[in-house]
Design a protein around this motif. Sequence first.
Motif, PDB file in Angstrom:
ATOM      1  N   GLY A  37      -7.182  -2.218 -13.598  1.00  0.00           N
ATOM      2  CA  GLY A  37      -6.230  -1.117 -13.628  1.00  0.00           C
ATOM      3  C   GLY A  37      -4.801  -1.606 -13.603  1.00  0.00           C
ATOM      4  N   SER A  38      -3.877  -0.661 -13.458  1.00  0.00           N
ATOM      5  CA  SER A  38      -2.459  -0.989 -13.347  1.00  0.00           C
ATOM      6  C   SER A  38      -1.744   0.116 -12.589  1.00  0.00           C
ATOM      7  N   LEU A  39      -0.658  -0.244 -11.961  1.00  0.00           N
ATOM      8  CA  LEU A  39       0.129   0.762 -11.252  1.00  0.00           C
ATOM      9  C   LEU A  39       0.680   1.799 -12.227  1.00  0.00           C
ATOM     10  N   ASP A  40       1.042   1.354 -13.431  1.00  0.00           N
ATOM     11  CA  ASP A  40       1.560   2.280 -14.430  1.00  0.00           C
ATOM     12  C   ASP A  40       0.520   3.317 -14.843  1.00  0.00           C
ATOM     13  N   ALA A  41      -0.758   2.915 -14.834  1.00  0.00           N
ATOM     14  CA  ALA A  41      -1.837   3.838 -15.213  1.00  0.00           C
ATOM     15  C   ALA A  41      -2.248   4.738 -14.050  1.00  0.00           C
ATOM     16  N   GLY A  42      -1.758   4.447 -12.846  1.00  0.00           N
ATOM     17  CA  GLY A  42      -2.038   5.304 -11.701  1.00  0.00           C
ATOM     18  C   GLY A  42      -3.156   4.844 -10.796  1.00  0.00           C
ATOM     19  N   ALA A  43      -3.837   3.776 -11.151  1.00  0.00           N
ATOM     20  CA  ALA A  43      -4.881   3.240 -10.278  1.00  0.00           C
ATOM     21  C   ALA A  43      -4.973   1.733 -10.479  1.00  0.00           C
ATOM     22  N   TRP A  44      -5.003   1.009  -9.380  1.00  0.00           N
ATOM     23  CA  TRP A  44      -5.108  -0.442  -9.399  1.00  0.00           C
ATOM     24  C   TRP A  44      -5.985  -0.857  -8.224  1.00  0.00           C
ATOM     25  N   THR A  45      -6.916  -1.771  -8.482  1.00  0.00           N
ATOM     26  CA  THR A  45      -7.806  -2.264  -7.428  1.00  0.00           C
ATOM     27  C   THR A  45      -7.892  -3.770  -7.501  1.00  0.00           C
ATOM     28  N   ARG A  46      -7.819  -4.397  -6.341  1.00  0.00           N
ATOM     29  CA  ARG A  46      -8.026  -5.844  -6.214  1.00  0.00           C
ATOM     30  C   ARG A  46      -9.171  -6.036  -5.231  1.00  0.00           C
ATOM     31  N   LEU A  47     -10.177  -6.771  -5.641  1.00  0.00           N
ATOM     32  CA  LEU A  47     -11.346  -7.036  -4.809  1.00  0.00           C
ATOM     33  C   LEU A  47     -11.481  -8.536  -4.636  1.00  0.00           C
ATOM     34  N   GLN A  48     -11.690  -8.961  -3.399  1.00  0.00           N
ATOM     35  CA  GLN A  48     -11.894 -10.372  -3.116  1.00  0.00           C
ATOM     36  C   GLN A  48     -13.217 -10.548  -2.380  1.00  0.00           C
TER      37      GLN A  48
END
Length: 105
Positions: A37-48
């Motif tokens: 995702g992206s902040l510009d698209a309205g959703a962003w997720t990072r998984l570790q």
Amino acid sequence: PVMAAAYSDAVRMRCREPRRAGGWPDGAAHVGTGATGSLDAGAWTRLQVHGAGGVIDDARFRVFGCSAAVASASFVADALVGATPAAARALDARAVAEALAVPTE
């Protein structure tokens, strides 16, 4: 006026008390990182994920988005703990959406 669909109890619970939120620093030993995702698209997720010996022993997430995005990331992080890499790859969006009663988008 159009009413927004109510979130499921599972989504509300994971938003009120998200489990496994956070992360490890870039370059941490035995940690794999993925993002979508992206902040510009309205959703962003990072998984570790953290693991050694062929099993994921911990998972963390960071997310920017709606309640369903927060709940989904929390659910996935929980589901990955104790999983092998093969089992982790088998987890798909449809299973997460069904477990949380959210649309598959």
